[in-house]
Enzyme design. Sequence first.
Site, PDB file in Angstrom:
ATOM      1  N   THR A 242       0.876  -1.100  -0.110  1.00  0.00           N
ATOM      2  CA  THR A 242      -0.070  -0.176  -0.036  1.00  0.00           C
ATOM      3  C   THR A 242       0.614   1.279   0.129  1.00  0.00           C
ATOM      4  O   THR A 242       0.361   2.314  -0.479  1.00  0.00           O
ATOM      5  CB  THR A 242      -0.809   0.014   1.164  1.00  0.00           C
ATOM      6  OG1 THR A 242      -1.796  -1.016   1.082  1.00  0.00           O
ATOM      7  CG2 THR A 242      -1.821   1.470   1.401  1.00  0.00           C
TER       8      THR A 242
ATOM      9  N   THR B 146       1.679  -4.354   4.335  1.00  0.00           N
ATOM     10  CA  THR B 146       1.390  -4.701   5.814  1.00  0.00           C
ATOM     11  C   THR B 146       0.861  -5.988   5.932  1.00  0.00           C
ATOM     12  O   THR B 146       0.879  -6.653   7.129  1.00  0.00           O
ATOM     13  CB  THR B 146       0.763  -3.705   6.542  1.00  0.00           C
ATOM     14  OG1 THR B 146      -0.581  -3.738   5.753  1.00  0.00           O
ATOM     15  CG2 THR B 146       1.390  -2.411   6.299  1.00  0.00           C
ATOM     16  N   ASP B 147       0.328  -6.655   4.913  1.00  0.00           N
ATOM     17  CA  ASP B 147      -0.592  -7.780   5.290  1.00  0.00           C
ATOM     18  C   ASP B 147       0.336  -9.052   5.540  1.00  0.00           C
ATOM     19  O   ASP B 147      -0.289  -9.835   6.317  1.00  0.00           O
ATOM     20  CB  ASP B 147      -1.470  -8.047   4.160  1.00  0.00           C
ATOM     21  CG  ASP B 147      -2.523  -7.404   3.753  1.00  0.00           C
ATOM     22  OD1 ASP B 147      -2.918  -6.611   4.962  1.00  0.00           O
ATOM     23  OD2 ASP B 147      -3.397  -7.051   2.825  1.00  0.00           O
TER      24      ASP B 147
HETATM   25  C1  SIN Z   1      -0.862  -3.135   2.782  1.00  0.00           C
HETATM   26  O1  SIN Z   1       0.280  -3.059   2.395  1.00  0.00           O
HETATM   27  O2  SIN Z   1      -1.079  -2.311   3.802  1.00  0.00           O
HETATM   28  C2  SIN Z   1      -1.920  -4.032   1.964  1.00  0.00           C
HETATM   29  C3  SIN Z   1      -1.521  -4.350   0.956  1.00  0.00           C
HETATM   30  C4  SIN Z   1      -0.407  -5.527   1.002  1.00  0.00           C
HETATM   31  O3  SIN Z   1       0.035  -5.939   1.989  1.00  0.00           O
HETATM   32  O4  SIN Z   1       0.700  -5.356  -0.273  1.00  0.00           O
END
Ligand code: SIN
Length: 320
Positions: free
Chosen positions: A13, A92-93
């Site tokens: 993200t 973050t995932d």
């Molecule tokens: C995020 O980064 O918060 C969600 C998408 C990902 O993990 O690439």
Amino acid sequence: MQSMVVILGTGGTIAGVAPPGASDLAYQAAQLGIDALVAAVPALQGQPLEAEQVAQLDSKDMTHALWQLLARRVAHHLARDEVRGIVVTHGTDTMEETAWLLQRVLAPAKPVVLTGAMRPASSRQADGPRNLADAVALAQEEGAHGVLVALAGAVHGAADVRKAHAHRLDAFGSGDVGPLGRFEEGRLQRLRAWPSGDGLGIAVLDAPPATWPAVEIVTSHAGASGALIDALARNGTRGVVIAATGNGTVHEAIELALERAAWAGLQVMRATRCGDGAVLDATGTGAAWPAAGALSPAKARVELLLRLLAAQQGTATSPT
Ligand code: SIN
């Protein structure tokens, strides 16, 4: 003299863009290159930085092949005398899984800081630039070492960090033990010791990813059956993490299936499906299988995968 920070981009993200007028949640991850992310942070201009695009993906789609590539690039840059620390921009995932993989493989004597964002780069409330500036400052911090996660002003260690909220800006936590530190007015206030422990060494990832042992996660829940375990044993799966109830307890139907699966040599590890707290040694249901301590089920899967890879190579693993 070590002053260089290498920033490795992998997407997420933090590199996401939403169409004009769309909500902050209706975006596409992994759209902007790492050079553009660095260029958007005034505090980073003129600093001794190198940027490298290692991958460009939504981290839900992380693969073993990309983990192997990323770990090798991190190891390569860590070995350079002039490099003081590494920053990895990452979705973050699955950030906590990559953090644990890098910590257990490399246990770096320099800081390797993962960061990301909960809002896309195109958002008016984009949190990526602040997070990236903090991550670079952490990578330059005197004495810092180990794999760290820097987000929303908090610094977490790879062992304890979990993504704990689906969309809040401060989505990450370290459970009972709390963060290792916090950025206050741009300065790091350290609260706990840097991560420690031995690394398995980058060679543990040498096998072609297509040959890495299959390790799955099965959740223990009310009304569970042993069907998934029976199927995994039949299809050659080598390891299974049980996302267990409470303090590592396992539904009796799953326990029976795990006993049935002994013929297949299935390796088992128990993590808790609770959002917080470690699995403590106890007797009773499930206690026959090793506990993952405070590792989340997803990180326990990384741990079991690495132990199986190390066993395949005849390398000894030290406890977490
Ligand atoms: C995020 O980064 O918060 C969600 C998408 C990902 O993990 O690439």
